[in-house]
Enzyme design. Sequence first.
Site, PDB file in Angstrom:
ATOM      1  N   LYS A   1      37.450  72.380  35.321  1.00  0.00           N
ATOM      2  CA  LYS A   1      37.033  72.827  33.990  1.00  0.00           C
ATOM      3  C   LYS A   1      36.647  74.302  34.011  1.00  0.00           C
ATOM      4  O   LYS A   1      37.023  75.056  33.132  1.00  0.00           O
ATOM      5  CB  LYS A   1      35.828  72.005  33.479  1.00  0.00           C
ATOM      6  CG  LYS A   1      36.091  70.522  33.349  1.00  0.00           C
ATOM      7  CD  LYS A   1      34.930  69.796  32.660  1.00  0.00           C
ATOM      8  CE  LYS A   1      33.655  69.781  33.472  1.00  0.00           C
ATOM      9  NZ  LYS A   1      33.665  68.885  34.630  1.00  0.00           N
TER      10      LYS A   1
ATOM     11  N   ARG B   1      26.393  74.792  46.043  1.00  0.00           N
ATOM     12  CA  ARG B   1      25.653  74.205  44.917  1.00  0.00           C
ATOM     13  C   ARG B   1      24.839  73.022  45.417  1.00  0.00           C
ATOM     14  O   ARG B   1      25.367  72.157  46.102  1.00  0.00           O
ATOM     15  CB  ARG B   1      26.647  73.723  43.849  1.00  0.00           C
ATOM     16  CG  ARG B   1      26.813  74.708  42.720  1.00  0.00           C
ATOM     17  CD  ARG B   1      27.883  74.279  41.781  1.00  0.00           C
ATOM     18  NE  ARG B   1      27.599  72.995  41.153  1.00  0.00           N
ATOM     19  CZ  ARG B   1      28.242  72.548  40.089  1.00  0.00           C
ATOM     20  NH1 ARG B   1      29.179  73.299  39.546  1.00  0.00           N
ATOM     21  NH2 ARG B   1      27.975  71.380  39.568  1.00  0.00           N
TER      22      ARG B   1
ATOM     23  N   ARG C   1      26.914  62.042  40.676  1.00  0.00           N
ATOM     24  CA  ARG C   1      27.619  62.704  39.568  1.00  0.00           C
ATOM     25  C   ARG C   1      28.898  61.963  39.204  1.00  0.00           C
ATOM     26  O   ARG C   1      29.228  61.812  38.030  1.00  0.00           O
ATOM     27  CB  ARG C   1      27.928  64.162  39.925  1.00  0.00           C
ATOM     28  CG  ARG C   1      26.719  65.059  39.703  1.00  0.00           C
ATOM     29  CD  ARG C   1      26.792  66.325  40.533  1.00  0.00           C
ATOM     30  NE  ARG C   1      27.900  67.177  40.164  1.00  0.00           N
ATOM     31  CZ  ARG C   1      28.535  67.974  41.015  1.00  0.00           C
ATOM     32  NH1 ARG C   1      28.188  68.011  42.286  1.00  0.00           N
ATOM     33  NH2 ARG C   1      29.520  68.731  40.597  1.00  0.00           N
TER      34      ARG C   1
END
Length: 189
Positions: A14, A134, A145
Site C-alpha cells: 500500500k 518497525r 496484525r
Amino acid sequence: MINAVIFGPPGAGKGTQSDKLIKKFGFVHISTGDLFRWHTKNDTPLGKKVKEIMNSGALVPDEITIAMLKEELDKNPQAKGFLFDGFPRTVPQAEALDKFMKENGSAIHHIIALEVSEAELRARIAKRRGIENRADDEEEKLNRRITEYFGKTIHVLPYYKNQGRLHVINGVGAIDDIFGNICKVIEGK
Ligand code: ADP
C-alpha cells in the site's frame, strides 16, 4: 475530485503504490498508520494513548481512529482528492468515511484492494524487518496484525463489493505493472 482507498493486508504494498499515486494524481495522502506513528514518535497525548496498542499489532479503537481521520480531513479543505491508506479497517470506519465524504458533497470513488497471499506477506515483512526496524514487524506482533486483518479488516471488502465500488488488483508482480493496473482503475479505463 476523485477520492480513493488503497486497501490490503500488512505488507501488500500500500505504501509503495501510494507514493506513486500521489505523484501522478496529486492526491492528499492520508495514512492512519503514518499518522499514529507520528503521534507516538512525538509523544502527543494521542500518541501516548495508542502506543501500546499499536506496538502489540492490534487495531486502535474505532472511536480514536475515526476522530483522528476527521481532523485530517478538516485540515485539508482544498484537497483535489484524497488517497486513504490503511483506513478504513473496519466496517464502522468505512461507514464513517462515507458519511464524512457525503457531508462534503463528495464520495469515495474507487476502492483498490491489493491481493497478496499470506505466505508472500510474511516473506515481504521478514525482508522489511532488516531495513525499516518497525516495532510492529516482529514475528509475534506481525501475527497479531495478520489476524486482525483476516478477522476484522477483510469484512470491509463485502461492504464495498455490494455497492459495486471494489476493484481487486493482483498485488504480486512488478511494482510498475501493479501501478499500471491501479492507474487504469482510477482513470476509468
Ligand atoms: P500495516 O503495515 O499493518 O498496513 P499501518 O502502518 O497501516 O500498518 O498501521 C500500523 C498500525 O497502526 C496498525 O497495526 C494499527 O495498530 C494502527 N492503525 C492504523 N490504521 C488503523 C485503522 N484504520 N484502525 C485501527 N488501527 C489502525
